[in-house]
Design an enzyme around this catalytic site. Sequence first.
Site, PDB file in Angstrom:
ATOM      1  N   HIS A  56       0.966  -1.158  -0.087  1.00  0.00           N
ATOM      2  CA  HIS A  56       0.377  -0.124  -0.030  1.00  0.00           C
ATOM      3  C   HIS A  56       1.111   0.958  -0.431  1.00  0.00           C
ATOM      4  CE1 HIS A  56      -3.492   2.199  -0.110  1.00  0.00           C
ATOM      5  NE2 HIS A  56      -3.149   3.148   1.416  1.00  0.00           N
ATOM      6  N   GLN A  61       2.998  11.383  -1.305  1.00  0.00           N
ATOM      7  CA  GLN A  61       2.695  11.488   0.468  1.00  0.00           C
ATOM      8  C   GLN A  61       4.294  11.685   0.927  1.00  0.00           C
ATOM      9  OE1 GLN A  61      -0.335   9.894   1.832  1.00  0.00           O
ATOM     10  NE2 GLN A  61      -1.680  10.366   0.828  1.00  0.00           N
ATOM     11  N   ARG A  82      -5.547  15.160   7.077  1.00  0.00           N
ATOM     12  CA  ARG A  82      -6.531  14.930   5.676  1.00  0.00           C
ATOM     13  C   ARG A  82      -6.405  16.231   5.019  1.00  0.00           C
ATOM     14  NH1 ARG A  82     -11.762  12.241   3.400  1.00  0.00           N
ATOM     15  NH2 ARG A  82     -12.581  14.155   4.587  1.00  0.00           N
ATOM     16  N   TYR A 121      -4.239   7.875  -7.047  1.00  0.00           N
ATOM     17  CA  TYR A 121      -5.272   8.705  -6.851  1.00  0.00           C
ATOM     18  C   TYR A 121      -5.105  10.034  -7.629  1.00  0.00           C
ATOM     19  CZ  TYR A 121      -4.595   9.636  -2.160  1.00  0.00           C
ATOM     20  OH  TYR A 121      -4.715  10.333  -0.544  1.00  0.00           O
ATOM     21  N   ARG A 208     -17.049   5.008   0.665  1.00  0.00           N
ATOM     22  CA  ARG A 208     -17.129   6.809   1.360  1.00  0.00           C
ATOM     23  C   ARG A 208     -17.198   6.899  -0.331  1.00  0.00           C
ATOM     24  NH1 ARG A 208     -13.191   8.551   3.603  1.00  0.00           N
ATOM     25  NH2 ARG A 208     -12.104   7.240   3.875  1.00  0.00           N
ATOM     26  N   HIS A 231      -9.678   1.062   0.851  1.00  0.00           N
ATOM     27  CA  HIS A 231      -9.502   1.397   2.184  1.00  0.00           C
ATOM     28  C   HIS A 231     -10.650   0.505   3.276  1.00  0.00           C
ATOM     29  CE1 HIS A 231      -6.742   4.957   0.786  1.00  0.00           C
ATOM     30  NE2 HIS A 231      -6.202   4.136   1.097  1.00  0.00           N
ATOM     31  N   HIS A 268      -6.179  -1.520   5.953  1.00  0.00           N
ATOM     32  CA  HIS A 268      -5.878  -0.924   7.458  1.00  0.00           C
ATOM     33  C   HIS A 268      -7.538  -1.712   8.515  1.00  0.00           C
ATOM     34  CE1 HIS A 268      -3.354   2.608   6.123  1.00  0.00           C
ATOM     35  NE2 HIS A 268      -4.791   2.559   5.955  1.00  0.00           N
ATOM     36  N   ASP A 319       2.038   2.996   3.034  1.00  0.00           N
ATOM     37  CA  ASP A 319       1.367   3.586   2.880  1.00  0.00           C
ATOM     38  C   ASP A 319       1.238   5.258   2.865  1.00  0.00           C
ATOM     39  OD1 ASP A 319      -1.094   5.649   2.982  1.00  0.00           O
ATOM     40  OD2 ASP A 319      -2.086   4.142   4.406  1.00  0.00           O
TER      41      ASP A 319
END
Length: 455
Positions: A56, A61, A82, A121, A208, A231, A268, A319
Amino acid sequence: MTALFAHNALLPDGWHQNVLLQWDAAGSLTAVTPDAQPAQGAETAHYVMPGMINLHSHSFQRALGGLTEKAGDSPDSFWTWRDLMYRFARSITPEQIEAIAAQLFSECLRHGYTSICEFHYVQRAPDGAMYAQPAETAQRVIAAAQLSGIGITMLPVLYSYSGFGEAALKPEQKRFKTDAQDVLNIIGALEKQRSAQVEVGVAPHSLRAASVAQIREVLATLPAQRPVHIHIAEQQGEVKQSLDYSGRRPVQYLYDHLPVDQRWCLVHATHLVEEEVSAIARSGAVAGLCPTTEANLGDGLFPLEPFLQQGGRFGVGSDSHISQGAVEELRWLEYGQRLQQQRRNIAVSREQRNVGDFLWQAALQGGAQAAGRPVGALGVGKRADLIVLDHEHPNLDGLDAQEVLGSLVFCGNDNLVKDVMVGGQWVVRGQKHAAQPAITARFKQTLAELRGLRT
């Protein structure tokens, strides 16, 4: 010569001595022979292991690491982090994404990862428009993987909503927006790049951000064996939102509506009840655990012991990349359980009582499954992806092979990975990546550009 003689090699059933490893020009292992004699001209190594799979990754990031560790006026959480990440992603360019990914991948390789699953993404331009090439940024990340030499599973992300019930995206999420057809177009554009080093799957971001109907639409077209990552249940807030929307917890809702099986990786899966732990274990899906990020964001602890007792499969990922080492992920995974349960040596099985060996082997198997590639083991037909440990380091000097992984995972903070091979090619020698100077120079320039945007 395409051969390596290992005095000690970690095979699927444990450590073996005097193992001759041979591979073909395409980078796949053709022979793994224990109790062998050294082949003429073959290089020798003392401790050889399969490289780990990082299941992952959000590679961009990596450039955010360390920049969010300042308390705000209100309590900080995943959700406040976030918001900071969204602002960081607002202006990043495809060229910068590639530079950051190359730096990250070189670091991952130096610490023992030989494959990575990129949950990607950032699909659109800063103004929210789709690039002329729909897979522009995904192709940039694949180019970074090819430059560094790491194997990659690219997972274009389905990201349409800001919350349960198909809530509209917020302005700061416009760079991530995709619908089912967008994602299928990206996958189609990446087909020609699939190879022994590159696989392409899909990642509905979360329940979500993607509806069940959209996920079904994508799965109806995606080839049956391709990996699917999502996720799930990372935060208590997400669980509450799911209950408010559907009356079911996220994992319950997922299993109620979609055919989750062995090609799925549930990333997760932190907040579970017993029914959900059992459902994941029964389905054969992989729990994608990212202990350093989960700790950094205050997510919580995965219920590892009951999951393992039911035959559950797991792998590890980095991550948000505050850490780039498999050892630290595995150490945090075990230590979190020890702190929670106030006892020791939890990640074991009836057959394997050495915690380090159990963690490494189990994470290899789960990671390989999540990657959808023939990796994670020194065996015929698998990729020649391996790491050589520094046997002269004091932590390993003179150890019996059965003690090596215990020391590697639980002793000290030095990087004990000396050499790394991916697909039959040495990409790290003497702890130095072959292309490190050029990769690092480009990364530093990118950081300077991004810092300029923040001031």
